[in-house]
Design a protein around this motif. Structure first.
Motif, PDB file in Angstrom:
ATOM      1  N   ASN A  13     -14.601   6.389  -8.961  1.00 18.27           N
ATOM      2  CA  ASN A  13     -13.226   6.309  -8.447  1.00 18.27           C
ATOM      3  C   ASN A  13     -12.269   5.700  -9.477  1.00 18.27           C
ATOM      4  O   ASN A  13     -10.986   5.643  -8.986  1.00 18.27           O
ATOM      5  CB  ASN A  13     -13.029   5.747  -7.176  1.00 18.27           C
ATOM      6  N   THR A  68     -12.492   0.477  -4.965  1.00  9.84           N
ATOM      7  CA  THR A  68     -13.343  -0.472  -3.944  1.00  9.84           C
ATOM      8  C   THR A  68     -14.342  -0.952  -4.957  1.00  9.84           C
ATOM      9  O   THR A  68     -14.797  -0.323  -5.907  1.00  9.84           O
ATOM     10  CB  THR A  68     -13.702  -0.048  -2.860  1.00  9.84           C
ATOM     11  N   PRO A  91     -12.489  11.354  -4.270  1.00  9.25           N
ATOM     12  CA  PRO A  91     -12.964  10.167  -4.270  1.00  9.25           C
ATOM     13  C   PRO A  91     -14.135  10.118  -3.508  1.00  9.25           C
ATOM     14  O   PRO A  91     -14.629  10.789  -2.504  1.00  9.25           O
ATOM     15  CB  PRO A  91     -11.833   9.222  -3.445  1.00  9.25           C
ATOM     16  N   ASN A 123       0.884  -1.120   0.172  1.00  4.92           N
ATOM     17  CA  ASN A 123      -0.018  -0.026   0.153  1.00  4.92           C
ATOM     18  C   ASN A 123       0.924   1.207   0.038  1.00  4.92           C
ATOM     19  O   ASN A 123       0.538   2.247   0.412  1.00  4.92           O
ATOM     20  CB  ASN A 123      -0.900   0.047   1.033  1.00  4.92           C
ATOM     21  N   SER A 157      -5.359  12.344  -2.508  1.00  7.79           N
ATOM     22  CA  SER A 157      -6.154  10.846  -2.690  1.00  7.79           C
ATOM     23  C   SER A 157      -6.371  10.639  -4.029  1.00  7.79           C
ATOM     24  O   SER A 157      -7.317   9.905  -4.581  1.00  7.79           O
ATOM     25  CB  SER A 157      -7.688  11.451  -2.068  1.00  7.79           C
ATOM     26  N   THR A 158      -5.492  11.070  -5.110  1.00  8.39           N
ATOM     27  CA  THR A 158      -5.676  10.737  -6.342  1.00  8.39           C
ATOM     28  C   THR A 158      -4.115   9.955  -6.662  1.00  8.39           C
ATOM     29  O   THR A 158      -3.082  10.486  -6.403  1.00  8.39           O
ATOM     30  CB  THR A 158      -5.729  11.925  -7.514  1.00  8.39           C
ATOM     31  N   ALA A 168     -14.459   6.307  -0.467  1.00  8.17           N
ATOM     32  CA  ALA A 168     -12.878   5.882  -0.472  1.00  8.17           C
ATOM     33  C   ALA A 168     -12.072   6.473  -0.275  1.00  8.17           C
ATOM     34  O   ALA A 168     -12.144   7.679  -0.006  1.00  8.17           O
ATOM     35  CB  ALA A 168     -12.912   5.089  -1.961  1.00  8.17           C
ATOM     36  N   GLU A 169     -10.771   6.053   0.022  1.00 10.98           N
ATOM     37  CA  GLU A 169      -9.827   7.053   0.330  1.00 10.98           C
ATOM     38  C   GLU A 169      -9.074   7.318  -0.796  1.00 10.98           C
ATOM     39  O   GLU A 169      -8.385   8.693  -0.805  1.00 10.98           O
ATOM     40  CB  GLU A 169      -8.561   6.001   1.140  1.00 10.98           C
ATOM     41  N   ARG A 170      -9.104   6.909  -2.082  1.00  8.47           N
ATOM     42  CA  ARG A 170      -8.273   7.297  -3.273  1.00  8.47           C
ATOM     43  C   ARG A 170      -9.287   6.893  -4.616  1.00  8.47           C
ATOM     44  O   ARG A 170     -10.065   6.182  -4.442  1.00  8.47           O
ATOM     45  CB  ARG A 170      -6.978   6.670  -3.302  1.00  8.47           C
ATOM     46  N   ARG A 171      -8.662   7.699  -5.409  1.00  6.70           N
ATOM     47  CA  ARG A 171      -9.162   7.266  -6.810  1.00  6.70           C
ATOM     48  C   ARG A 171      -7.986   7.095  -7.913  1.00  6.70           C
ATOM     49  O   ARG A 171      -6.919   7.754  -7.607  1.00  6.70           O
ATOM     50  CB  ARG A 171     -10.323   8.102  -7.050  1.00  6.70           C
ATOM     51  N   ILE A 187      -6.547  -0.015  -5.053  1.00  7.30           N
ATOM     52  CA  ILE A 187      -7.147   1.407  -4.947  1.00  7.30           C
ATOM     53  C   ILE A 187      -8.849   1.431  -5.101  1.00  7.30           C
ATOM     54  O   ILE A 187      -9.333   2.011  -4.287  1.00  7.30           O
ATOM     55  CB  ILE A 187      -6.655   2.435  -5.822  1.00  7.30           C
TER      56      ILE A 187
END
Length: 348
Positions: free
Chosen positions: A49, A42, A71, A13, A114-115, A74-77, A40
């Motif tokens: 995302n 989900t 996002p 991660n 976050s990207t 979610a934490e990221r996209r 990344i």
């Protein structure tokens, strides 16, 4: 950083905000992109995302907009920009590209945490460009060259081990030599072999020869092998089989000519005192192929090989100009290559 180190980081991660992937190995591109997506994006949120953009068509403003989007649940996209032409040489000649470059540089100087923004380029990039250096400073630049030699063997070994099996070294060498360096084809063959062998843990050379011989690549390999070992009748039968299966005559002819050309090159390097390893490196051959060519080259004199290449050229012209049935012409040509042991072609 190589692709394997990158996969390890993704698994932990440890994901950078921006990447530039470039090179010729498309299979590894896809493998790493799939690993990023699985880590990344989900399930159920991919519509929000995950963006894939064509860098040769969309404006930079659209890329920056996608990268700046937050996002959803979610934490990221993940944003993937394929064919990122702005990293190639001479891309600055495009109208308006200076302003677009500045816009992208501004984003890369402060990328959204976050990207995960990924640029991919098939082939070379220009490391002198400011965009390249900007990605290098804030993220990771990874080259994906075609796998060859030990790197390719290690890749095959790992793919086999991932399926709970081991492959003996002679079997691995034969597999790579017969199928070639295309990872998509190798992956298919490994999957087929492992599925066919069921609970058997170790893949042997006999397993490979039995299964690979049923493929297009395996048949070509056996054909040139038979020619190199002076087994003319077997070569004719294999050629008929391949033609009956729809293999183009000119493709078969090309492979035969290539084999004689390799044997002639190997013989020349042997005469200069090159070792087997040096020959493989000089001709950029897989070690197994170099070993086979070295053995086969001893079955022919230099004059034999030169005459064989001349006859292949004549056959190529005859087939292309419709001077007869291609099957008949190729059979006659193969039979004419059955030089008496120790003879010189001019005496045949």
């Amino acid at each position: 950083m190589n692709y394997q180190q990158l996969l390890t980081k993704i698994e932990k991660n440890e994901i950078a905000p921006v990447y530039l992937f470039y090179g010729e190995e498309k299979f590894l591109f896809q493998e790493v992109l799939e690993a990023l997506k699985n880590k990344i994006v989900t399930s159920g949120c991919s519509d929000f995302n995950y963006d894939v953009l064509d860098g040769s068509e969309v404006p930079v403003a659209r890329i920056v907009e996608a990268a700046n989007t937050l996002p959803v649940l979610a934490e990221r996209r993940l944003v993937v920009v394929k064919e990122a032409e702005m990293f190639r040489s001479r891309s600055a000649e495009k109208s308006g590209s200076k302003d677009e470059e500045k816009m992208l540089l501004d984003y890369l100087s402060r990328p959204l945490p976050s990207t995960c923004l990924v640029f991919t380029v098939e082939g070379k990039v220009d490391a002198r460009k400011r965009l390249y250096r900007a990605v290098q400073e804030k993220g990771e630049v990874v080259n994906f060259p075609l796998l060859k030699g030990k790197a390719l063997s290690a890749w095959v070994k790992k793919r086999v081990e991932q399926r709970g099996k081991r492959i003996e070294f002679p079997a691995l060498q034969y597999l790579v030599a017969a199928v070639g360096e295309n990872l998509f084809l190798l992956e298919n063959e490994i999957e087929k072999i492992c599925t066919f062998l069921g609970d058997k843990d170790i893949i042997t050379l006999s397993d490979i020869t039995d299964l690979i011989s049923k493929t297009e690549e395996g048949n070509i390999f056996r054909l040139v092998d038979a020619i190199g070992e002076r087994k003319t009748e077997k070569a004719v039968l294999l050629m008929r089989e391949m033609l009956n299966w729809g293999e183009p005559p000119l493709k078969i002819l090309f492979m035969i000519a290539r084999q004689f050309r390799l044997m002639l090159q190997v013989k020349g390097l042997l005469e200069k005192g090159f070792s087997e390893k040096q020959i493989a490196r000089e001709l950029q051959l897989h070690p197994y192929v170099a070993q086979k060519c070295l053995q086969q080259s001893r079955n022919f004199s230099r004059a034999n090989l030169e005459e064989a290449l001349r006859r292949m050229l004549e056959l190529d012209i005859a087939v292309k100009t419709g001077q007869g049935d291609p099957v008949y012409l190729m059979e006659i040509a193969l039979l004419s290559l059955n030089f008496p042991p120790g003879s010189h072609a001019r005496n045949v």
